[in-house]
Design a protein around this motif. Structure first.
Motif, short mmCIF file in Angstrom:
data_model
loop_
_atom_site.label_atom_id
_atom_site.label_comp_id
_atom_site.label_asym_id
_atom_site.label_seq_id
_atom_site.Cartn_x
_atom_site.Cartn_y
_atom_site.Cartn_z
N UNK A 207 2.74 4.63 -8.40
CA UNK A 207 2.10 3.41 -8.90
C UNK A 207 0.70 3.71 -9.43
N UNK A 208 -0.03 4.60 -8.74
CA UNK A 208 -1.38 4.97 -9.18
C UNK A 208 -1.34 5.74 -10.50
N UNK A 209 -0.37 6.64 -10.64
CA UNK A 209 -0.23 7.36 -11.90
C UNK A 209 0.03 6.40 -13.06
N UNK A 210 0.90 5.44 -12.83
CA UNK A 210 1.21 4.47 -13.88
C UNK A 210 0.00 3.59 -14.18
N UNK A 211 -0.76 3.25 -13.16
CA UNK A 211 -1.98 2.48 -13.33
C UNK A 211 -2.98 3.24 -14.20
N UNK A 212 -3.09 4.54 -13.96
CA UNK A 212 -4.02 5.37 -14.72
C UNK A 212 -3.54 5.57 -16.16
N UNK A 226 -4.76 7.55 0.34
CA UNK A 226 -4.84 6.22 0.95
C UNK A 226 -6.28 5.90 1.35
N UNK A 227 -6.60 4.61 1.49
CA UNK A 227 -8.01 4.21 1.74
C UNK A 227 -8.62 4.70 3.04
N UNK A 228 -7.78 4.96 4.06
CA UNK A 228 -8.33 5.33 5.36
C UNK A 228 -7.67 6.60 5.89
N UNK A 284 -4.24 -1.61 -6.14
CA UNK A 284 -3.87 -2.11 -4.81
C UNK A 284 -2.79 -1.22 -4.22
N UNK A 285 -3.02 -0.73 -3.02
CA UNK A 285 -2.03 0.10 -2.32
C UNK A 285 -0.98 -0.78 -1.67
N UNK A 286 0.28 -0.43 -1.84
CA UNK A 286 1.37 -1.17 -1.19
C UNK A 286 1.55 -0.71 0.24
N UNK A 287 1.27 0.58 0.51
CA UNK A 287 1.47 1.15 1.85
C UNK A 287 0.21 1.92 2.27
N UNK A 288 -0.88 1.21 2.53
CA UNK A 288 -2.15 1.89 2.83
C UNK A 288 -2.20 2.56 4.19
N UNK A 289 -1.45 2.04 5.18
CA UNK A 289 -1.48 2.59 6.53
C UNK A 289 -0.45 3.68 6.72
#
Length: 299
Positions: A207-212, A226-228, A284-289
């Protein structure tokens, strides 16, 4: 994004396969770069060692995505294999960047792979894209890898570097080796378990690649993590909870060093890497944890 023509090098790898599947499912035309005689209209021949790519096959591509390169963790780092790792990335990147720069109608974006190895061992210190490169084989490689894209940048092609973290996926990469061990009840922390592992779910990576690819204003390096980030010990515990298996075993640092050689530094080293630019850009991350990422890889 309306239907586009997108060239992908490394289309048969872990991330490439998932990216191609995602793009084609949404109606995009994907051209896969192959190192043999093409067998279908959606394949284009290239030979990065010779600096060759069939530029005619890239005609009309809106994006060129380069995910090609010998696997970092595929085997022990002998001097010969380190050369293979390096050359597979530098030659491939230079070949595609030069091709993109010389096309009559260049692509809108050149998205090139990179790695969070750019930062080296950061200990407990959190780093983002503003941090300088670290020391050692992988940081030096990443600096050269990104620099090899200069022809595209200098030709005015929007160029993006995806500094990838540890991808949580059922097969391939680090987790492809971890899942069987943990499912067998043989999983456990590596070394003292206090080193940070910056991970990302495969779904979020694609998803991030497609966003970029789609975001016309974005260029330069982006951390795909991931954010954390969590420590190896925390990730080990999460694997045990999700898979309902004990995590009693551990692999002492000396054993890892004996088994893996220089590559052990990547397992035992700490990389606390944050995706600051992605978050600031609205991704937006779908699976951040970590538990969410592990479950997503099992579904």
């Amino acid at each position: 994004m309306e239907a586009s023509r997108i060239a992908v090098a490394g289309a048969s790898g872990l991330i490439g396969t998932a990216l191609v599947r995602s793009l084609t499912a949404d109606g995009h035309e994907v051209v896969r770069l192959v190192r043999r005689t093409p067998r279908s209209d959606d394949e284009v021949e290239w030979d990065p060692e010779r600096g060759y790519v069939d530029a005619v096959g890239l005609t009309g591509c809106d994006a060129v995505v380069n995910l090609a390169g010998a696997g970092i963790a595929d085997r022990r780092w002998s001097d010969a294999y380190k050369r293979t790792i390096r050359e597979s990335r530098l030659l491939g990147t230079a070949t595609l960047a030069e091709a993109a720069a010389t096309l009559e109608r260049p692509p809108r974006v050149f998205l090139n792979g990179s790695a969070m190895g750019f930062y080296g061992d950061t200990g407990t210190r959190a780093v983002d894209e503003s941090a300088p490169p670290g020391d050692g084989f992988l940081p030096s490689l990443c600096v050269e890898w990104e620099a090899a894209a200069a022809p595209a940048q200098e030709a005015g092609v929007r160029t993006v570097f995806a500094r990838t973290g540890l991808v949580v996926a059922p097969k391939g990469g680090a987790w492809g080796r971890l899942f069987p061990l943990f499912k067998a009840g043989l999983g456990g922390k590596m070394g003292d378990g206090r080193q940070y592992w910056s991970y990302i779910a495969l779904h979020d990576h694609v998803a991030a690649l497609r966003f970029l690819i789609d975001s016309e204003a974005l260029s330069g390096p982006f951390n795909l993590t991931a954010p954390e980030p969590l420590t190896n010990g925390e990730i080990t515990a999460a694997m045990g909870r999700v898979l309902h298996r004990p995590t009693l075993f551990s692999v002492p640092a000396p054993v890892l060093k004996a088994a893996l050689g220089e590559m052990a530094s990547e397992v035992l080293g700490s990389q606390h890497v944050l995706p600051t630019r992605l978050l600031e850009s609205g991704f937006t991350f779908a699976f951040p944890g970590i538990e969410e990422a592990i479950r997503a890889a099992q579904s």
